[in-house]
Design a protein around this motif. Structure first.
Motif, PDB file in Angstrom:
ATOM      1  N   LEU A 147      -7.663 -33.107  -7.239  1.00  0.00           N
ATOM      2  CA  LEU A 147      -8.920 -33.350  -7.953  1.00  0.00           C
ATOM      3  C   LEU A 147      -9.969 -34.063  -7.110  1.00  0.00           C
ATOM      4  CD1 LEU A 147      -7.545 -34.346 -11.479  1.00  0.00           C
ATOM      5  CD2 LEU A 147      -8.449 -32.137 -10.744  1.00  0.00           C
ATOM      6  N   LYS A 148      -9.597 -34.539  -5.932  1.00  0.00           N
ATOM      7  CA  LYS A 148     -10.617 -35.108  -5.039  1.00  0.00           C
ATOM      8  C   LYS A 148     -11.634 -34.047  -4.627  1.00  0.00           C
ATOM      9  CE  LYS A 148      -7.990 -38.982  -3.118  1.00  0.00           C
ATOM     10  NZ  LYS A 148      -7.317 -39.554  -1.920  1.00  0.00           N
ATOM     11  N   GLU A 149     -11.232 -32.798  -4.708  1.00  0.00           N
ATOM     12  CA  GLU A 149     -12.148 -31.687  -4.492  1.00  0.00           C
ATOM     13  C   GLU A 149     -12.833 -31.394  -5.823  1.00  0.00           C
ATOM     14  OE1 GLU A 149     -14.299 -29.301  -2.417  1.00  0.00           O
ATOM     15  OE2 GLU A 149     -12.521 -30.063  -1.366  1.00  0.00           O
ATOM     16  N   THR A 150     -14.119 -31.733  -5.930  1.00  0.00           N
ATOM     17  CA  THR A 150     -14.834 -31.612  -7.209  1.00  0.00           C
ATOM     18  C   THR A 150     -14.762 -30.201  -7.771  1.00  0.00           C
ATOM     19  OG1 THR A 150     -16.338 -33.384  -6.532  1.00  0.00           O
ATOM     20  CG2 THR A 150     -17.048 -32.005  -8.358  1.00  0.00           C
ATOM     21  N   ALA A 151     -14.741 -29.208  -6.902  1.00  0.00           N
ATOM     22  CA  ALA A 151     -14.684 -27.817  -7.370  1.00  0.00           C
ATOM     23  C   ALA A 151     -13.421 -27.560  -8.179  1.00  0.00           C
ATOM     24  CB  ALA A 151     -14.750 -26.867  -6.177  1.00  0.00           C
ATOM     25  N   CYS A 152     -12.332 -28.257  -7.859  1.00  0.00           N
ATOM     26  CA  CYS A 152     -11.082 -28.095  -8.608  1.00  0.00           C
ATOM     27  C   CYS A 152     -11.214 -28.697 -10.000  1.00  0.00           C
ATOM     28  CB  CYS A 152      -9.928 -28.752  -7.854  1.00  0.00           C
ATOM     29  SG  CYS A 152      -9.501 -27.932  -6.303  1.00  0.00           S
ATOM     30  N   THR A 153     -11.788 -29.890 -10.069  1.00  0.00           N
ATOM     31  CA  THR A 153     -12.037 -30.515 -11.370  1.00  0.00           C
ATOM     32  C   THR A 153     -12.932 -29.624 -12.217  1.00  0.00           C
ATOM     33  OG1 THR A 153     -11.915 -32.686 -10.317  1.00  0.00           O
ATOM     34  CG2 THR A 153     -12.857 -32.602 -12.530  1.00  0.00           C
ATOM     35  N   ASP A 156     -20.659 -35.457 -11.110  1.00  0.00           N
ATOM     36  CA  ASP A 156     -20.145 -36.749 -10.655  1.00  0.00           C
ATOM     37  C   ASP A 156     -18.723 -36.915 -11.183  1.00  0.00           C
ATOM     38  OD1 ASP A 156     -20.210 -39.275  -9.409  1.00  0.00           O
ATOM     39  OD2 ASP A 156     -20.746 -40.255 -11.288  1.00  0.00           O
ATOM     40  N   GLN A 157     -17.877 -37.565 -10.382  1.00  0.00           N
ATOM     41  CA  GLN A 157     -16.533 -37.854 -10.864  1.00  0.00           C
ATOM     42  C   GLN A 157     -15.987 -39.082 -10.151  1.00  0.00           C
ATOM     43  OE1 GLN A 157     -13.636 -34.793 -10.123  1.00  0.00           O
ATOM     44  NE2 GLN A 157     -13.581 -35.129  -7.935  1.00  0.00           N
ATOM     45  N   THR A 158     -15.060 -39.749 -10.841  1.00  0.00           N
ATOM     46  CA  THR A 158     -14.373 -40.919 -10.297  1.00  0.00           C
ATOM     47  C   THR A 158     -12.890 -40.752 -10.558  1.00  0.00           C
ATOM     48  OG1 THR A 158     -16.288 -42.300 -10.853  1.00  0.00           O
ATOM     49  CG2 THR A 158     -14.243 -43.443 -10.309  1.00  0.00           C
ATOM     50  N   LEU A 159     -12.066 -41.022  -9.541  1.00  0.00           N
ATOM     51  CA  LEU A 159     -10.623 -40.886  -9.671  1.00  0.00           C
ATOM     52  C   LEU A 159      -9.965 -42.253  -9.645  1.00  0.00           C
ATOM     53  CD1 LEU A 159      -9.988 -37.896  -7.225  1.00  0.00           C
ATOM     54  CD2 LEU A 159     -10.436 -37.810  -9.679  1.00  0.00           C
ATOM     55  N   GLN A 160      -8.946 -42.403 -10.499  1.00  0.00           N
ATOM     56  CA  GLN A 160      -8.127 -43.621 -10.520  1.00  0.00           C
ATOM     57  C   GLN A 160      -8.987 -44.889 -10.650  1.00  0.00           C
ATOM     58  OE1 GLN A 160      -4.458 -43.795 -10.331  1.00  0.00           O
ATOM     59  NE2 GLN A 160      -4.988 -41.766 -11.096  1.00  0.00           N
ATOM     60  N   LEU A 208      -7.786 -44.777 -15.375  1.00  0.00           N
ATOM     61  CA  LEU A 208      -7.934 -43.405 -15.838  1.00  0.00           C
ATOM     62  C   LEU A 208      -7.855 -42.458 -14.648  1.00  0.00           C
ATOM     63  CD1 LEU A 208     -10.721 -43.743 -18.558  1.00  0.00           C
ATOM     64  CD2 LEU A 208      -8.282 -44.313 -18.666  1.00  0.00           C
ATOM     65  N   ASP A 209      -7.085 -41.379 -14.803  1.00  0.00           N
ATOM     66  CA  ASP A 209      -6.844 -40.458 -13.692  1.00  0.00           C
ATOM     67  C   ASP A 209      -8.138 -39.895 -13.122  1.00  0.00           C
ATOM     68  OD1 ASP A 209      -4.140 -40.803 -13.887  1.00  0.00           O
ATOM     69  OD2 ASP A 209      -3.717 -38.889 -14.839  1.00  0.00           O
ATOM     70  N   CYS A 210      -8.918 -39.276 -13.972  1.00  0.00           N
ATOM     71  CA  CYS A 210     -10.162 -38.636 -13.521  1.00  0.00           C
ATOM     72  C   CYS A 210     -11.194 -38.720 -14.630  1.00  0.00           C
ATOM     73  CB  CYS A 210      -9.902 -37.170 -13.161  1.00  0.00           C
ATOM     74  SG  CYS A 210     -11.392 -36.238 -12.719  1.00  0.00           S
ATOM     75  N   VAL A 211     -12.370 -39.252 -14.300  1.00  0.00           N
ATOM     76  CA  VAL A 211     -13.497 -39.276 -15.236  1.00  0.00           C
ATOM     77  C   VAL A 211     -14.649 -38.521 -14.580  1.00  0.00           C
ATOM     78  CG1 VAL A 211     -15.172 -40.684 -16.480  1.00  0.00           C
ATOM     79  CG2 VAL A 211     -12.795 -41.449 -16.294  1.00  0.00           C
ATOM     80  N   ALA A 212     -15.103 -37.472 -15.250  1.00  0.00           N
ATOM     81  CA  ALA A 212     -16.143 -36.613 -14.686  1.00  0.00           C
ATOM     82  C   ALA A 212     -17.321 -36.515 -15.648  1.00  0.00           C
ATOM     83  CB  ALA A 212     -15.581 -35.219 -14.404  1.00  0.00           C
ATOM     84  N   LYS A 213     -18.492 -36.261 -15.061  1.00  0.00           N
ATOM     85  CA  LYS A 213     -19.706 -36.062 -15.856  1.00  0.00           C
ATOM     86  C   LYS A 213     -20.302 -34.711 -15.488  1.00  0.00           C
ATOM     87  CE  LYS A 213     -23.587 -38.273 -14.831  1.00  0.00           C
ATOM     88  NZ  LYS A 213     -24.642 -39.312 -14.734  1.00  0.00           N
ATOM     89  N   ASP A 214     -20.721 -33.951 -16.520  1.00  0.00           N
ATOM     90  CA  ASP A 214     -21.327 -32.658 -16.225  1.00  0.00           C
ATOM     91  C   ASP A 214     -22.850 -32.754 -16.257  1.00  0.00           C
ATOM     92  OD1 ASP A 214     -22.156 -32.586 -18.892  1.00  0.00           O
ATOM     93  OD2 ASP A 214     -20.877 -30.908 -19.465  1.00  0.00           O
TER      94      ASP A 214
END
Length: 250
Positions: free
Chosen positions: A10-16, A33-37, A50-56
């Motif tokens: 998930l560090k690759e934003t395209a995967c998220t 935008d996204q933040t991991l761990q 939280l594992d992954c928090v993303a904003k669209d």
């Protein structure tokens, strides 16, 4: 579905973005935008990472959690994650109506809710009218055991794949290949595994150390290391490592 491996995918934003597009059934969803761990603080109570928090692009916020154990995806944990998200989305003086839509998504190894469905969308409703209570809060449970011939089913298949060439998604396959079959990716994984193990070692809590060592063992196994190599890496007996490997195979 390995938590340590997935956080690197998930560090690759395209995967998220791809995972959210499939789960939300929205090909137009764009992660900006996204933040991991991230450690979401609660100054008066329990915090949580939280594992992954993303904003669209539409300011919707998503918390994606990969859960291998049933107790890690309980309904009350989902509720708590919703609360932590909300507490970190408004600044002092902001209006409550400025809260964005939030989605807490548990991708689970097992059918935690027991409905035998590929996905469950949870919303509050009025008991009297049956209408949805429009508070903007959404909880989704995705059952990774359901791997049928749908886009969601194929995604769940991919999340269980050990080899990139067995995956349907080119986006995920490219990232998995990078992490498992290139020198840069393998070094990145090894460095993170070492950091995780050292954190557990420094905690001074034997139970915590063993849990971290077991997670590290399974992640190294996924990368093709032998039981003997893993035993040396985590400084435990070969018997312990073999027992963990046997348990994980069931």
């Amino acid at each position: 579905m390995n938590d340590i491996f997935m956080r690197n995918v998930l560090k690759e934003t395209a995967c998220t973005e791809y995972i959210l597009q499939v789960i939300m059934n929205r090909t137009d969803l764009k992660v900006i935008d996204q933040t991991l761990q991230k450690d979401y603080k609660n100054l008066q109570g329990r915090s949580a990472i939280l594992d992954c928090v993303a904003k669209d692009a539409e300011n919707n916020h998503f918390n994606v959690e990969i859960q291998g154990e049933n107790d890690g995806a309980s309904p009350k944990r989902a509720r708590y994650h919703c609360g932590l998200l909300d507490m970190n989305l408004l600044n002092p003086g902001d209006f409550f109506d400025n809260l964005p839509e939030t989605y807490v998504i548990f991708i689970t190894k097992n059918d935690v809710l027991g409905y035998n469905l590929p996905i469950n969308h949870i919303r509050r409703r009025s008991n009297e009218t049956g209408e949805i209570f429009e508070d903007g809060q959404h909880i989704l449970y995705v059952n990774s055991k359901k791997q049928d011939d749908t886009e969601l089913g194929r995604l769940m298949h991919d999340l269980h794949c050990k080899e990139a060439d067995e995956m349907y998604s080119n986006i995920l396959a490219t990232r998995v290949h990078q992490l498992k079959e290139t020198e840069e990716g393998v070094n990145q994984m090894c460095q993170e595994l070492e950091e995780i193990y050292n954190e557990g070692e420094q905690s001074g809590v034997q139970k915590g150390e063993l849990k971290k060592a077991r997670e590290t063992t399974l992640a190294l196994l996924e990368m093709g290391m032998s039981a003997e190599q893993i035993a040396k890496a985590v400084n435990l007996s070969i018997e312990t490592i073999q027992n963990w490997i046997s348990e994980a195979s069931f």
